[in-house]
Design a protein around this motif. Structure first.
Motif, PDB file in Angstrom:
ATOM      1  N   ALA A  95     -63.648   7.865 -53.623  1.00 54.52           N
ATOM      2  CA  ALA A  95     -64.072   6.462 -53.612  1.00 54.52           C
ATOM      3  C   ALA A  95     -64.551   5.979 -54.977  1.00 54.52           C
ATOM      4  CB  ALA A  95     -65.171   6.255 -52.577  1.00 54.52           C
ATOM      5  N   GLY A  96     -64.323   6.756 -56.019  1.00 54.00           N
ATOM      6  CA  GLY A  96     -64.719   6.341 -57.357  1.00 54.00           C
ATOM      7  C   GLY A  96     -63.943   7.121 -58.400  1.00 54.00           C
ATOM      8  N   VAL A 147     -62.993   9.023 -44.610  1.00 51.65           N
ATOM      9  CA  VAL A 147     -63.872  10.034 -45.194  1.00 51.65           C
ATOM     10  C   VAL A 147     -63.904   9.805 -46.702  1.00 51.65           C
ATOM     11  CG1 VAL A 147     -64.375  12.493 -45.449  1.00 51.65           C
ATOM     12  CG2 VAL A 147     -63.283  11.650 -43.355  1.00 51.65           C
ATOM     13  N   PRO A 148     -64.769   8.902 -47.174  1.00 54.09           N
ATOM     14  CA  PRO A 148     -64.885   8.679 -48.621  1.00 54.09           C
ATOM     15  C   PRO A 148     -65.638   9.827 -49.297  1.00 54.09           C
ATOM     16  CG  PRO A 148     -65.748   6.820 -47.322  1.00 54.09           C
ATOM     17  CD  PRO A 148     -65.607   7.984 -46.403  1.00 54.09           C
ATOM     18  N   VAL A 149     -65.231  10.148 -50.508  1.00 56.60           N
ATOM     19  CA  VAL A 149     -65.904  11.143 -51.345  1.00 56.60           C
ATOM     20  C   VAL A 149     -66.517  10.391 -52.517  1.00 56.60           C
ATOM     21  CG1 VAL A 149     -65.644  13.269 -52.663  1.00 56.60           C
ATOM     22  CG2 VAL A 149     -64.184  12.849 -50.673  1.00 56.60           C
ATOM     23  N   VAL A 212     -70.674   1.476 -53.656  1.00 56.58           N
ATOM     24  CA  VAL A 212     -69.702   2.115 -52.766  1.00 56.58           C
ATOM     25  C   VAL A 212     -70.283   2.243 -51.360  1.00 56.58           C
ATOM     26  CG1 VAL A 212     -68.383   4.222 -52.338  1.00 56.58           C
ATOM     27  CG2 VAL A 212     -68.623   3.355 -54.671  1.00 56.58           C
ATOM     28  N   LEU A 213     -71.559   2.589 -51.265  1.00 60.56           N
ATOM     29  CA  LEU A 213     -72.201   2.685 -49.959  1.00 60.56           C
ATOM     30  C   LEU A 213     -72.232   1.333 -49.259  1.00 60.56           C
ATOM     31  CD1 LEU A 213     -75.199   5.077 -50.781  1.00 60.56           C
ATOM     32  CD2 LEU A 213     -72.987   5.655 -49.760  1.00 60.56           C
ATOM     33  N   GLN A 214     -72.402   0.271 -50.024  1.00 65.28           N
ATOM     34  CA  GLN A 214     -72.385  -1.065 -49.431  1.00 65.28           C
ATOM     35  C   GLN A 214     -71.021  -1.368 -48.820  1.00 65.28           C
ATOM     36  OE1 GLN A 214     -74.974  -2.597 -48.729  1.00 65.28           O
ATOM     37  NE2 GLN A 214     -76.011  -3.618 -50.407  1.00 65.28           N
ATOM     38  N   VAL A 215     -69.959  -0.969 -49.500  1.00 65.77           N
ATOM     39  CA  VAL A 215     -68.627  -1.151 -48.933  1.00 65.77           C
ATOM     40  C   VAL A 215     -68.470  -0.296 -47.682  1.00 65.77           C
ATOM     41  CG1 VAL A 215     -66.149  -0.847 -49.332  1.00 65.77           C
ATOM     42  CG2 VAL A 215     -67.593  -1.765 -51.154  1.00 65.77           C
ATOM     43  N   CYS A 216     -68.938   0.946 -47.740  1.00 67.57           N
ATOM     44  CA  CYS A 216     -68.821   1.841 -46.584  1.00 67.57           C
ATOM     45  C   CYS A 216     -69.543   1.280 -45.362  1.00 67.57           C
ATOM     46  CB  CYS A 216     -69.377   3.224 -46.932  1.00 67.57           C
ATOM     47  SG  CYS A 216     -68.369   4.158 -48.119  1.00 67.57           S
ATOM     48  N   ARG A 217     -70.642   0.591 -45.576  1.00 66.05           N
ATOM     49  CA  ARG A 217     -71.408   0.033 -44.464  1.00 66.05           C
ATOM     50  C   ARG A 217     -70.626  -1.023 -43.684  1.00 66.05           C
ATOM     51  NH1 ARG A 217     -76.760  -0.120 -43.587  1.00 66.05           N
ATOM     52  NH2 ARG A 217     -76.721  -2.386 -43.360  1.00 66.05           N
ATOM     53  N   LYS A 218     -69.608  -1.573 -44.271  1.00 61.72           N
ATOM     54  CA  LYS A 218     -68.822  -2.612 -43.610  1.00 61.72           C
ATOM     55  C   LYS A 218     -67.919  -2.055 -42.519  1.00 61.72           C
ATOM     56  CE  LYS A 218     -66.947  -5.827 -46.098  1.00 61.72           C
ATOM     57  NZ  LYS A 218     -66.141  -6.534 -47.142  1.00 61.72           N
ATOM     58  N   LYS A 266     -78.747   8.459 -46.437  1.00 62.58           N
ATOM     59  CA  LYS A 266     -79.144   8.200 -45.058  1.00 62.58           C
ATOM     60  C   LYS A 266     -79.896   6.887 -44.918  1.00 62.58           C
ATOM     61  CE  LYS A 266     -77.821  11.490 -42.184  1.00 62.58           C
ATOM     62  NZ  LYS A 266     -77.044  11.187 -40.966  1.00 62.58           N
ATOM     63  N   THR A 267     -80.582   6.472 -45.976  1.00 65.60           N
ATOM     64  CA  THR A 267     -81.285   5.186 -45.905  1.00 65.60           C
ATOM     65  C   THR A 267     -80.305   4.025 -45.863  1.00 65.60           C
ATOM     66  OG1 THR A 267     -81.466   4.940 -48.317  1.00 65.60           O
ATOM     67  CG2 THR A 267     -83.227   6.149 -47.201  1.00 65.60           C
ATOM     68  N   LYS A 268     -79.073   4.245 -46.324  1.00 70.82           N
ATOM     69  CA  LYS A 268     -78.047   3.191 -46.336  1.00 70.82           C
ATOM     70  C   LYS A 268     -77.110   3.295 -45.130  1.00 70.82           C
ATOM     71  CE  LYS A 268     -79.763   2.608 -50.439  1.00 70.82           C
ATOM     72  NZ  LYS A 268     -80.794   1.566 -50.694  1.00 70.82           N
TER      73      LYS A 268
END
Length: 457
Positions: A95-96, A147-149, A212-218, A266-268
């Motif tokens: 993912a990056g 499954v993003p890395v 990236v975590l913000q995108v994953c949260r979608k 985990k907080t995200k």
């Protein structure tokens, strides 16, 4: 929506925006974090996916971004057909990409040097994040689990050496020298502990993964999130099995770092399975009688997945192993810098010395690799993040077998290993890998039809 190739956001702007709201549409309408996946994951690795998606968007800058990415994934790469015709229901991807952009002009064949998420330590290229979002949306619409890395240990795609460069532990010339002249192992041994112990690097790492975590949260389809691909703490202390200054072993330092990142993630994404992305090295032998696999410590790698998962402060909710249990296979070819080098892949040093070095021995070793690692996970879920089989043409010719011959070998091997893993409690098995359009893996690459044959619907 057109694709803006000139919009960049700095790290300072992101931090000041509060929860990265400056990312506009990318950070809006977030869906709840993913709940547990109930069905087994039959997965395929596509580590190049972000890079190739980015190139497609760059070829058509005025076209609708999401339509361009969807067409590439569905029609050109054939993922929709793969989903319809096979059991493959999950995609693992990087993912990056943090290649040093300043090195583009120095490479003779710089086709890897694109889709760079963070162009400098402080500046993010928003266009890469937009491509990632469009890519994940298309995969989710095709009903793939994701499954993003988040990062890579190895120098390909930047790796931990990129972070060492960003905090001035090494300079760009040293990074380029390591990449082009195969000096990366030298740098890992010298500097890997600096990556895991530097507060500046850790802060930078967490800042870098937040968008990236913000995108994953979608996307509720995010089933597993790997902190790093194949992290290790290998250094001169781990090789000698000695404690580093501060009275800790290298594997304990790595475990502490991985768990700090897991707590942060985990907080995200509180409901998503967080794992390390590691290969499965153990600091202590397992309590099993093994006939092909050496039942000994791999302390020299500086990582122990049992400590990672079961340390008192462990925040990792899932285990990970990779497996390439075959004899030495090698390939001479020019690297991206135009220099000749020999690419070697194998785990043959794990075979017990009294066993013949035959394909059958390495297949049995693979079975014992799965069995021995499964015995360590206890009540924690786990998955095989990468599985690959390759073989040389003869004892003297170590170059890979022709693809058609190799594929006939792979089909029963992959099926049997996958069945064994699921029987022992694995939540998923991911093959390495689906060949891309411009990214081809000469050792393990498979086309859509070959993968469909392995796991037909």
């Amino acid at each position: 929506m057109t694709f803006d190739f000139y919009m960049n956001l700095t790290r300072r702007q992101l931090i000041q925006s509060g929860s990265y709201a400056a990312m506009g549409a990318i950070a809006t309408h977030l869906l709840p974090a993913n709940s547990a996946v109930s069905e087994p994951l039959y997965g395929i690795n596509t580590f190049y996916l972000l890079t190739e998606s980015y190139r497609k968007a760059k070829e058509n800058p005025q076209a609708n971004l999401r339509q361009t990415i969807r067409k590439y994934l569905q029609d050109e790469l054939g993922l929709a057909r793969l989903r319809d015709r096979s059991k493959i229901n999950a995609i693992r991807f990087l993912a990056g990409n943090n290649y040093p952009s300043t090195l583009v002009q120095k490479a003779n064949r710089p086709f890897h040097f694109d889709a760079i998420l963070w162009t400098t330590a402080e500046q993010m290229d928003r266009r890469v994040l937009e491509v990632l979002d469009a890519m994940m949306q298309s995969l989710a619409e095709m009903k793939f689990y994701l499954v993003p890395v988040l990062a890579n240990y190895w120098i390909e795609y930047g790796g931990i050496l990129r972070y060492l460069e960003w905090v001035n532990k090494i300079d760009r010339e040293e990074w380029f020298n390591a990449y082009c002249n195969r000096k990366d192992e030298e740098y890992y041994l010298k500097y890997s502990l600096d990556f895991y112990t530097s507060p500046a690097i850790e802060e930078l790492f967490q800042t870098h993964i937040q968008p990236v975590l913000q995108v994953c949260r979608k996307y509720s389809q995010v089933a597993i999130l790997d902190i790093m691909n194949e992290p290790r703490g290998k250094n001169r202390y781990s090789i000698e099995d000695k404690k580093v200054p501060g009275n800790l072993y290298s594997y304990q330092i790595v475990a502490n770092w991985l768990n700090r990142q897991a707590r942060f993630i985990k907080t995200k994404l509180p409901k998503t399975n967080i794992t390390t992305g590691e290969e499965g090295w153990l600091n202590s032998p397992v309590e099993l009688q093994l006939s092909y696999l050496k039942n000994e410590s791999q302390y020299y790698e500086g990582i122990d997945f049992k400590t990672n998962l079961f340390a008192p402060n462990s925040a990792l909710s899932m285990g990970s192993i990779h497996m390439y249990t075959h004899e030495l296979v090698e390939l001479s070819k020019p690297n991206d810098c135009g220099r000749q080098f020999r690419d070697r892949r194998d785990w043959d040093y794990l075979l017990q010395p009294d066993k013949p070095q035959t394909p059958e021995s390495y297949i049995k070793m693979g079975e014992e690799w799965i069995k021995s690692r499964a015995s360590v996970f206890g009540n924690k879920p786990w998955y095989i993040g990468e599985m690959g089989w390759c073989r040389g043409q003869s004892e003297t010719d170590r170059s890979p077998l022709p693809a058609t011959v190799l594929q006939k070998e792979r089909m029963p091997i992959y099926r049997n290993w996958a069945e064994q893993a699921f029987t022992l409690g694995a939540k998923g098995v991911f093959l390495w890998e689906l060949a891309g359009i411009t990214h081809r893996d000469e050792f393990y690459g498979m086309n859509l039809n070959q993968i469909t044959e392995i796991f037909p619907r």
